[in-house]
Design a protein around this motif. Structure first.
Motif, mmCIF file in Angstrom:
data_model
loop_
_atom_site.group_PDB
_atom_site.id
_atom_site.type_symbol
_atom_site.label_atom_id
_atom_site.label_comp_id
_atom_site.label_asym_id
_atom_site.label_seq_id
_atom_site.Cartn_x
_atom_site.Cartn_y
_atom_site.Cartn_z
ATOM 1 N N ASP A 233 0.716 -1.302 0.122
ATOM 2 C CA ASP A 233 -0.208 0.028 0.037
ATOM 3 C C ASP A 233 0.921 1.104 0.035
ATOM 4 N N ILE A 234 0.811 1.808 -1.168
ATOM 5 C CA ILE A 234 2.068 3.020 -1.265
ATOM 6 C C ILE A 234 1.406 4.352 -1.516
ATOM 7 N N ALA A 235 1.787 5.470 -0.650
ATOM 8 C CA ALA A 235 1.610 6.513 -0.886
ATOM 9 C C ALA A 235 2.778 7.248 -1.562
ATOM 10 N N PHE A 236 2.290 7.824 -2.783
ATOM 11 C CA PHE A 236 3.343 8.746 -3.337
ATOM 12 C C PHE A 236 3.061 10.204 -2.918
ATOM 13 N N LEU A 237 4.167 10.719 -2.154
ATOM 14 C CA LEU A 237 3.852 12.170 -1.575
ATOM 15 C C LEU A 237 4.911 13.059 -2.324
ATOM 16 N N ILE A 238 4.299 13.786 -3.337
ATOM 17 C CA ILE A 238 4.747 14.566 -4.302
ATOM 18 C C ILE A 238 5.220 16.006 -3.794
ATOM 19 N N ASP A 239 5.922 16.632 -4.489
ATOM 20 C CA ASP A 239 6.450 18.182 -4.129
ATOM 21 C C ASP A 239 5.528 18.939 -4.862
ATOM 22 N N GLY A 240 4.631 20.031 -4.293
ATOM 23 C CA GLY A 240 4.019 20.770 -4.852
ATOM 24 C C GLY A 240 4.090 22.076 -4.484
ATOM 25 N N SER A 241 5.302 22.413 -4.165
ATOM 26 C CA SER A 241 5.862 23.754 -3.619
ATOM 27 C C SER A 241 6.554 24.749 -4.703
ATOM 28 N N PHE A 242 6.671 25.956 -4.392
ATOM 29 C CA PHE A 242 7.078 26.728 -5.485
ATOM 30 C C PHE A 242 8.692 26.394 -5.794
ATOM 31 N N ASN A 243 9.415 25.660 -4.715
ATOM 32 C CA ASN A 243 10.527 25.069 -5.164
ATOM 33 C C ASN A 243 10.743 24.565 -6.248
ATOM 34 N N ILE A 244 9.777 23.610 -6.605
ATOM 35 C CA ILE A 244 9.681 22.854 -7.812
ATOM 36 C C ILE A 244 9.166 23.361 -9.056
ATOM 37 N N GLY A 245 8.073 24.318 -8.909
ATOM 38 C CA GLY A 245 7.645 25.291 -9.908
ATOM 39 C C GLY A 245 6.583 24.228 -10.993
ATOM 40 N N GLN A 246 5.875 24.841 -11.758
ATOM 41 C CA GLN A 246 4.947 24.272 -12.524
ATOM 42 C C GLN A 246 5.579 23.125 -13.362
ATOM 43 N N ARG A 247 6.481 23.752 -14.275
ATOM 44 C CA ARG A 247 7.058 22.760 -15.305
ATOM 45 C C ARG A 247 7.690 21.562 -14.548
ATOM 46 N N ARG A 248 8.545 21.632 -13.641
ATOM 47 C CA ARG A 248 9.089 20.537 -12.960
ATOM 48 C C ARG A 248 7.930 19.620 -12.393
ATOM 49 N N PHE A 249 7.032 20.267 -11.836
ATOM 50 C CA PHE A 249 5.947 19.656 -11.173
ATOM 51 C C PHE A 249 5.257 18.498 -12.202
ATOM 52 N N ASN A 250 4.993 19.142 -13.416
ATOM 53 C CA ASN A 250 4.506 18.127 -14.207
ATOM 54 C C ASN A 250 5.471 17.140 -14.863
ATOM 55 N N LEU A 251 6.655 17.327 -14.871
ATOM 56 C CA LEU A 251 7.803 16.150 -15.133
ATOM 57 C C LEU A 251 7.599 15.428 -13.706
ATOM 58 N N GLN A 252 7.678 15.797 -12.685
ATOM 59 C CA GLN A 252 7.661 14.790 -11.564
ATOM 60 C C GLN A 252 6.208 13.865 -11.621
ATOM 61 N N LYS A 253 5.176 14.444 -12.129
ATOM 62 C CA LYS A 253 3.880 13.682 -12.105
ATOM 63 C C LYS A 253 4.170 12.751 -13.483
ATOM 64 N N ASN A 254 5.079 12.926 -14.256
ATOM 65 C CA ASN A 254 5.057 11.897 -15.492
ATOM 66 C C ASN A 254 5.934 10.840 -15.057
ATOM 67 N N PHE A 255 6.998 11.084 -13.946
ATOM 68 C CA PHE A 255 7.764 10.096 -13.361
ATOM 69 C C PHE A 255 7.024 9.083 -12.471
ATOM 70 N N VAL A 256 6.152 9.800 -11.719
ATOM 71 C CA VAL A 256 5.336 8.980 -10.746
ATOM 72 C C VAL A 256 4.244 8.275 -11.655
ATOM 73 N N GLY A 257 3.811 8.592 -12.659
ATOM 74 C CA GLY A 257 3.203 7.829 -13.579
ATOM 75 C C GLY A 257 3.689 6.600 -14.186
ATOM 76 N N LYS A 258 4.979 6.700 -14.569
ATOM 77 C CA LYS A 258 5.724 5.691 -15.095
ATOM 78 C C LYS A 258 6.092 4.503 -13.790
ATOM 79 N N VAL A 259 6.211 5.036 -12.787
ATOM 80 C CA VAL A 259 6.679 4.272 -11.585
ATOM 81 C C VAL A 259 5.297 3.405 -11.229
ATOM 82 N N ALA A 260 4.070 4.137 -11.278
ATOM 83 C CA ALA A 260 2.772 3.347 -11.107
ATOM 84 C C ALA A 260 2.751 2.520 -12.054
#
Length: 618
Positions: A233-260
């Protein structure tokens, strides 16, 4: 009024055409002239008038909608629909508390469409068709509690939308489904041997059309069951802060999707959920919401960027405490895992959150991206945040990627870690991996009413633990000169049964032979479960001096790997309590003059068991 709406549409199109790309209220690229026009129109068109004119533009003769409604999720926002007007279909089963809704009647485009529709009364929580209209942004969005949803105020947002019901949408859904079903049946029937014409295929009854017994029937069970060798039972805790920004946030989602996708999600395989860390944590979806990779990928795609500080510690603590519950889909006996993605470094303390996660039996993995460079270390609250947050600081639970580009090669190694269950050392906790036997003094000096206080003391300790067939085990022995096993570790596997039996133990009355009772318990209660993976504890409760030696039997129990807590009341000698207790004596031996003083010792015993358990796992 049509002329006024034409003016609104002109301003909306030319001044706010980039609004749907915005994800922060602070962005505003409109020119000064556009801002003037927007403010001017705000006074010409107050909210009530806006809704009145919205009703006017709903005439079927002027509306041009897509032929088939768009299926959306509970989390789809107004800004995700890139159309001026659209028919959508909201799913059922959305949790009202998870909706983010800003405004009333006219909603900020960052609001959930389905949440707004429920709030407005267009649909109920069971879902249904909704008609969506894109509208210009506004200076203020009001807050109101309606239909179980408390909308929020928002001072300014560049785009809005409104929702209404549509009697045409149900017909479109029905027609689309029927057309799809007819096309499917035609394909299946045409593939059947001996059918050479479309007329023959469509002329047969639908009930006789069966899928070909080929790949399709074989693949369906595999999709449903998932990867049985990777149950977690896995929870992905993704970074949604201004540190990452919108563009890298979308790249992060793509990576999480590949893992899933590579995990092999299914009913008997891994289950996943997603939490976004920002200023305040938000659970985007739970373990129970989706059990197919396709649905999970779509849900991840729909997650919007929140912004704010990277309060990863706050989000991890929230996830450990609120995400993994029976109500949200956690499964008994399955490893609980949180994969924390950190772009840069957290804004808050993450060490305490790591401790809480370990106490709750959660295995924390940290995936760090773009570690702070030497010039940035002065801004980092704790440079060793990764080592302090993970389940174990042994290298297995930490994972680093240099950046969010070209991350495909990192997917498989991470999935292999998540599926290596024998390494999930934090799945065992002091609450679910202990055997606790209670040795209760039933001598004549105790008395019936005080004996009841003893049983209450024991019950309050027992009910703290996760008692089950694969979890914590409880046993009880009462002693005088003789010993009586009230129940053993294998007799009861539920907390309810254990507590019921403890409350109904009959008082024996007699002398006090504590030494013999310890030997009896080690031999007859702990002996049969000597191969148990759980850590063994013995809690002795007595009110007087033993007539026999306690030091030898206690030493034998210690040698057998049993940790002893001794609790004395009234006339119990302190020397006997120390002789029986495990080391260090001062944290394993307790005394109170009155039986009513037992209650405050409950928390001391529980903390002591958890402390000893964690130390044994190091």
């Amino acid at each position: 009024m049509p002329l006024l709406w034409a003016t609104v549409e002109f301003v909306h199109h030319h001044c706010h055409q980039g609004d749907h790309e915005m994800s922060s209220p602070e962005h505003d690229t409109a020119s000064p002239s556009c801002q003037f026009l927007s403010h001017f129109l705000k006074y010409l068109l107050p909210p009530v008038s806006l809704w009145t004119d919205l009703e006017e533009i709903q005439s079927d003769s002027t509306m041009h909608f897509s032929s088939v409604p768009i299926a959306i999720t509970c989390f789809t926002r107004g800004l995700d629909i890139r159309k001026e007007k659209a028919d959508v279909l909201c799913p059922g089963g959305c949790s009202l508390e998870d909706f983010s809704v800003f405004g009333n009647i006219v909603y900020a485009s960052v609001s959930s469409i389905c949440g707004a529709a429920v709030h407005r009364g267009v649909i109920d929580p069971s879902g249904g068709p909704v008609r969506v209209y894109s509208l210009p942004g506004r200076e203020n969005y009001s807050s109101i509690d309606a239909n179980g949803i408390q909308s929020q105020t928002l001072s300014r947002w560049p785009a809005s939308f409104a929702v209404t019901s549509s009697h045409h949408v149900e017909r479109k859904i029905h027609n689309a489904l029927m057309a799809e079903k007819e096309e499917e049946n035609n394909k299946l029937l045409l593939s059947t041997e001996g059918k050479s014409s479309a007329q023959e295929a469509t002329g047969r009854a639908v009930s006789t059309a069966h899928p070909p017994a080929g790949k399709r029937l074989k693949k369906t069970p595999e999709k449903k069951t998932g990867n049985k060798d990777c149950k977690a039972d896995i929870a992905f805790l993704i970074d949604g802060s201004f540190n990452i920004g919108q563009r890298r946030f979308n790249l992060q989602k793509n990576f999480v999707g590949k893992v899933a996708l590579m995990l092999g999600i299914g009913t008997e395989g891994p289950h996943v959920g997603l939490v976004q860390a920002s200023e305040h944590p938000k659970i985007e979806f739970y373990l129970k919401n989706f059990t197919s990779a396709k649905d999970v990928l779509f849900a991840i795609k729909e997650v919007g960027f929140r912004g704010g500080n990277s309060n990863t510690g706050k989000a991890l603590k929230h996830t450990a405490q609120k995400f993994f519950t029976a109500d949200t889909g956690v499964r008994k006996g399955i490893p609980k895992v949180v994969v924390v993605f950190i772009d840069g470094w957290p804004s808050d303390d993450i060490e305490e959150a790591g401790i809480v996660a370990r106490e709750f039996g959660v295995n924390v993995f940290i995936v760090s991206v773009a570690k702070p460079i030497p010039e940035e270390l002065g801004m980092v609250q704790d440079v060793a945040f990764v080592d302090k947050a993970v389940c174990r600081n042994n290298g297995f639970f930490s994972y680093h990627m240099p950046n969010w580009f070209g991350t495909t090669k990192y997917v498989k190694p991470l999935v292999q870690k998540l599926c290596t269950h024998e390494q999930m050392m934090c799945s065992k906790t002091c609450y679910n991996s202990v055997n606790i036997a209670f040795l209760i003094d039933g001598s004549s000096s105790v008395g019936d009413s005080n004996f009841r206080l003893m049983l209450e003391f024991v019950s309050n300790i027992a009910k703290t633990f996760e008692i089950s067939d694969i979890g914590a085990k409880i046993a009880a022995v009462q002693f005088t000169y003789d010993q009586r096993t009230e129940f053993s570790f294998t007799d009861y596997n539920t907390k309810e049964n254990v507590l019921a039996v403890l409350g109904n133990i009959r008082y024996m009355s007699g002398g006090t032979a504590t030494g013999d009772a310890i030997s009896f318990t080690v031999r007859n209660v702990f002996g049969p479960i000597r191969d148990s993976p759980n850590k063994n504890f013995l809690v002795i409760v007595t009110d007087g001096q033993s007539y026999d030696d306690v030091r030898g039997p206690a030493a034998a129990a210690h040698d057998a790997g049993i940790t002893i807590f001794s609790v004395g009341v009234a006339w119990a000698p302190l020397d006997d309590l120390k002789d029986m207790a495990s080391k260090p004596k001062e944290s394993h031996a307790f005394f109170t003059r009155e039986f009513t003083g037992l209650e405050p010792i409950v928390s001391d015993i529980i903390r002591g068991i958890c402390r000893d358990f964690l130390e044994s796992q190091q």
